[in-house]
Design a protein around this motif. Structure first.
Motif, short mmCIF file in Angstrom:
data_model
loop_
_atom_site.label_atom_id
_atom_site.label_comp_id
_atom_site.label_asym_id
_atom_site.label_seq_id
_atom_site.Cartn_x
_atom_site.Cartn_y
_atom_site.Cartn_z
N ASN A 195 0.81 -1.27 0.10
CA ASN A 195 -0.13 -0.03 -0.18
C ASN A 195 0.87 1.30 0.08
O ASN A 195 1.28 1.78 1.02
N TYR A 196 1.23 1.74 -1.01
CA TYR A 196 2.27 2.77 -1.34
C TYR A 196 1.74 4.09 -0.82
O TYR A 196 2.44 4.87 -0.06
N PRO A 197 0.39 4.48 -0.89
CA PRO A 197 -0.23 5.80 -0.15
C PRO A 197 0.09 5.74 1.14
O PRO A 197 0.54 6.64 1.86
N ASP A 198 -0.32 4.53 2.10
CA ASP A 198 0.03 4.57 3.40
C ASP A 198 1.50 4.54 3.69
O ASP A 198 1.71 5.27 4.79
N ALA A 199 2.39 3.80 3.04
CA ALA A 199 3.61 3.77 3.22
C ALA A 199 4.28 5.26 3.16
O ALA A 199 4.97 5.74 4.39
N VAL A 200 4.08 5.98 2.30
CA VAL A 200 4.45 7.27 1.95
C VAL A 200 3.72 8.30 3.00
O VAL A 200 4.36 9.14 3.37
N THR A 206 14.82 4.66 2.22
CA THR A 206 13.70 4.37 1.19
C THR A 206 12.94 3.44 2.07
O THR A 206 12.98 2.66 2.86
N ILE A 207 11.54 3.49 1.27
CA ILE A 207 10.51 2.49 1.81
C ILE A 207 10.97 1.09 1.34
O ILE A 207 11.44 0.80 0.17
N ALA A 208 11.05 0.08 2.33
CA ALA A 208 11.62 -1.20 2.04
C ALA A 208 10.53 -2.27 1.29
O ALA A 208 9.96 -2.97 1.85
N VAL A 209 10.49 -1.89 -0.06
CA VAL A 209 9.46 -2.74 -0.73
C VAL A 209 9.83 -4.06 -0.79
O VAL A 209 11.00 -4.32 -1.29
N PRO A 210 9.37 -5.10 -0.70
CA PRO A 210 9.61 -6.68 -0.95
C PRO A 210 9.57 -6.98 -2.32
O PRO A 210 8.74 -7.64 -2.69
N LEU A 211 10.34 -6.29 -3.19
CA LEU A 211 10.35 -6.35 -4.67
C LEU A 211 10.21 -8.19 -5.10
O LEU A 211 9.50 -8.52 -5.85
N PRO A 261 3.21 -6.78 3.37
CA PRO A 261 4.05 -5.84 4.36
C PRO A 261 4.94 -5.05 4.12
O PRO A 261 5.72 -5.59 2.94
N TYR A 262 5.14 -3.99 4.63
CA TYR A 262 6.31 -3.26 4.09
C TYR A 262 7.09 -2.75 5.36
O TYR A 262 6.56 -2.53 6.52
N LYS A 263 8.35 -2.25 5.27
CA LYS A 263 9.39 -1.64 6.25
C LYS A 263 9.67 -0.50 6.04
O LYS A 263 9.55 0.11 4.70
N PHE A 264 10.66 0.34 6.67
CA PHE A 264 11.33 1.38 6.27
C PHE A 264 12.68 1.32 6.51
O PHE A 264 13.36 0.62 7.57
N ASN A 265 13.63 1.56 5.52
CA ASN A 265 15.23 1.58 5.70
C ASN A 265 15.62 2.96 6.03
O ASN A 265 15.78 3.58 4.77
N TYR A 266 15.62 3.36 7.24
CA TYR A 266 16.00 4.83 7.43
C TYR A 266 17.63 4.63 7.46
O TYR A 266 18.21 4.07 8.32
#
Length: 328
Positions: free
Chosen positions: A159-164, A285-290, A318-323
């Motif tokens: 869910n890109y909008p939620d992640a952003v 970056t948003i850690a998208v599970p490509l 699910p997604y995570k964040f790589n800060y």
């Protein structure tokens, strides 16, 4: 001369129907017979005719994959997951690159469907109305490893909008108010939704500024974009970029103008490709599970092709964040 199924049947002293059952994994073959047939197949180096088998079974064990840009690391990472699962289920893949061109996209779909592939996977793209009209006439399953505004299409993505939205909310809490949003210009439905979510977060936090939105596709375009921002006396203090490559260009543009990152400007990308980790400093970056998007997309397609029961056809992973070093 080429070895035929008749040659295998004769050498194994069985009927051609028995050889066919062995080739197709039919359980109704005695173990000794199955072993004998397989030994003959190996000894004669027999290669089944995929076209003939497809005509008989009405399945070709082939899927079509339509990819917007085969050189893009984002899509190649998804493709890797897709290929691994397709190999597990013994499907062959035909890849068609469209260069993010709507006309090529439509032509690729028409070509693949006319070649009687068992199913098709889109790895993104414009998917304009003309393409959708043709898709709706297609009988075999289709899966989109991305977003589609058409609810009938099966999809796999985060869910890109939620992640952003989470990213922007955190940045606002750290005092950021002037956001630049850099999109590719190709995935209009999804990218517009992300832009709307960024503005909604600003509004929800009582910030009166509006986001500045730009289109960019390359590293060089990212550098040029930041040069233009600096020369226009922009007060930008946060950049959200769809592309890691473009975000890298923006980052290196800051070095040319002695802008401190992340103190003066925070940069967040959304693709999670290797480029993010190759940059110095490294990109957040948003850690998208490509890989998982491709693997789950292929597994969903196999279920649809085999008419297995599938309760969920719109999968959100699910997604995570790589800060890292470009955010505080």
């Amino acid at each position: 001369m080429a070895i035929t199924i008749y040659d295998v049947a004769r050498e194994a002293n069985v009927s051609m129907a028995t050889v066919s059952r062995v080739l197709n994994g039919n359980p109704n073959v005695k173990p000794d017979t199955r072993r004998r047939v397989k030994e003959v197949i190996k000894r004669l180096n027999y290669k089944p005719n995929a076209v003939a088998r497809g005509l008989a079974s009405k399945k070709t064990k082939t899927i079509g994959v339509i990819i917007p840009d085969v050189s893009d690391l984002y899509y190649s990472a998804i493709l890797k997951g897709l290929e691994d699962v397709s190999e597990m289920y013994q499907y062959q893949i035909i890849i068609s690159n469209t260069d993010n061109d709507a006309n090529k996209e439509l032509k690729a779909f028409e070509t693949l469907s006319s070649n009687q592939v068992d199913g098709i996977i889109f790895l993104g793209g414009s998917l304009d109305e003309a393409t959708h009209e043709v898709i709706e006439q297609y009988d075999n399953p289709i899966v989109m490893c991305g977003y589609s505004k058409h609810k009938h299409m099966s999809t796999v993505n985060i869910n890109y909008p939620d992640a952003v939205g989470e990213v922007v909310s955190d940045m606002i809490k750290r005092g950021r108010e002037n956001f630049v949003y850099v999109k590719s210009g190709y995935h209009s439905f999804l990218e517009d939704s992300i832009g709307e979510r960024i503005q909604a977060e600003l509004d929800a936090h009582g910030i009166s500024t509006k986001i500045d939105t730009y289109d960019a596709l390359t590293y060089e375009a990212g550098i040029e974009l930041f040069d233009n921002l600096v020369n226009s006396d922009s007060k930008v203090d946060a950049v959200i970029s769809i592309s890691d490559e473009v975000a890298g260009g923006v980052l290196h543009g800051t070095l040319d103008h002695n802008v401190k990152v992340p103190e003066d400007l925070e940069i967040m990308s959304c693709s999670n490709t290797r480029i993010a980790y190759m940059m110095r400093p490294q990109l957040s970056t948003i850690a998208v599970p490509l890989y998982d998007i491709g693997a789950v997309g292929m597994r969903l397609l196999t279920k649809l092709m085999n008419k297995e029961e599938t309760e969920i056809t719109h999968v959100e992973l699910p997604y995570k964040f790589n800060y890292s070093e470009t955010t505080l």
